[in-house]
Design an enzyme around this catalytic site. Sequence first.
Site, PDB file in Angstrom:
ATOM      1  N   GLU A  75      -3.031  -0.591  -3.610  1.00 37.24           N
ATOM      2  CA  GLU A  75      -2.159  -0.135  -2.918  1.00 37.24           C
ATOM      3  C   GLU A  75      -2.782   0.902  -1.461  1.00 37.24           C
ATOM      4  O   GLU A  75      -2.253   0.935  -0.447  1.00 37.24           O
ATOM      5  CB  GLU A  75      -0.652   0.224  -2.964  1.00 37.24           C
ATOM      6  CG  GLU A  75      -0.653  -0.751  -4.127  1.00 37.24           C
ATOM      7  CD  GLU A  75       0.436  -2.226  -3.189  1.00 37.24           C
ATOM      8  OE1 GLU A  75       0.093  -2.220  -2.610  1.00 37.24           O
ATOM      9  OE2 GLU A  75       0.693  -2.827  -4.297  1.00 37.24           O
ATOM     10  N   HIS A 158       9.126  -3.632  -6.834  1.00 37.35           N
ATOM     11  CA  HIS A 158       7.775  -3.128  -7.855  1.00 37.35           C
ATOM     12  C   HIS A 158       8.134  -1.136  -6.844  1.00 37.35           C
ATOM     13  O   HIS A 158       7.043  -0.802  -6.654  1.00 37.35           O
ATOM     14  CB  HIS A 158       7.103  -3.674  -6.550  1.00 37.35           C
ATOM     15  CG  HIS A 158       5.242  -3.280  -6.195  1.00 37.35           C
ATOM     16  ND1 HIS A 158       5.050  -3.679  -6.944  1.00 37.35           N
ATOM     17  CD2 HIS A 158       4.373  -2.719  -5.684  1.00 37.35           C
ATOM     18  CE1 HIS A 158       3.436  -3.227  -7.175  1.00 37.35           C
ATOM     19  NE2 HIS A 158       3.511  -2.629  -6.155  1.00 37.35           N
TER      20      HIS A 158
END
Length: 212
Positions: A75, A158
């Site tokens: 990420e 998420h």
Amino acid sequence: MELSQARDIVYQAGLDLVKEGLVARTWGNISLRLDDHSFVITPSGRNYETLTAEEIVAVRINDLTHQGDVKPSSEKGMHAEVYRRRPEINAVVHTHQRHASTVAAARKEVTGLSEDHARLLGKSVRCAAYALPGTKKLMKAAGQALEEGRHAALLANHGALCVGSTMEAAFRVALELEGACESFIAEAFARHYGTRASTMEEMHACYLTTAP
């Protein structure tokens, strides 16, 4: 900031987030800006409780290249997007905290914040459009959700993204967000059923099936 100092701050933040129940095992990721061109971030697939400060990875903001053999979080692009868009932000924390993740799974914007919550989080907490982890689509959606001075955003299905001028500030945002989301879920449950849930599990399960 010195690289060693930044690594120590991120390392300690990971332990603190685990202690507060905001992340677990290898979930989530944490970063801290080094300067205008780079930041440090937790590595991919490492347990916070066995991670060492030396494994925290330095990443370039503009092209996401990194130093060393340790692979940074997948990420990293989402963190870089925040640093590009928000020069006043120096710390980013992606969590899978319980209440915020429940609202994110329902893909709702958290509104009606108390004055205390709004002061730290922003006038509302948006939910970024769903996108696969580690993609440019998620990077853009997360960045847009944090526009207009917001310090927290939900990521559909998420978890959450919390930011601050310091790691301490981002950590406070994560805690404040959890309280705000708990209140948001409880109020939605009470409106629908006319009563309060008897357990947290009941409240979460019913919220996900009845959230308007």
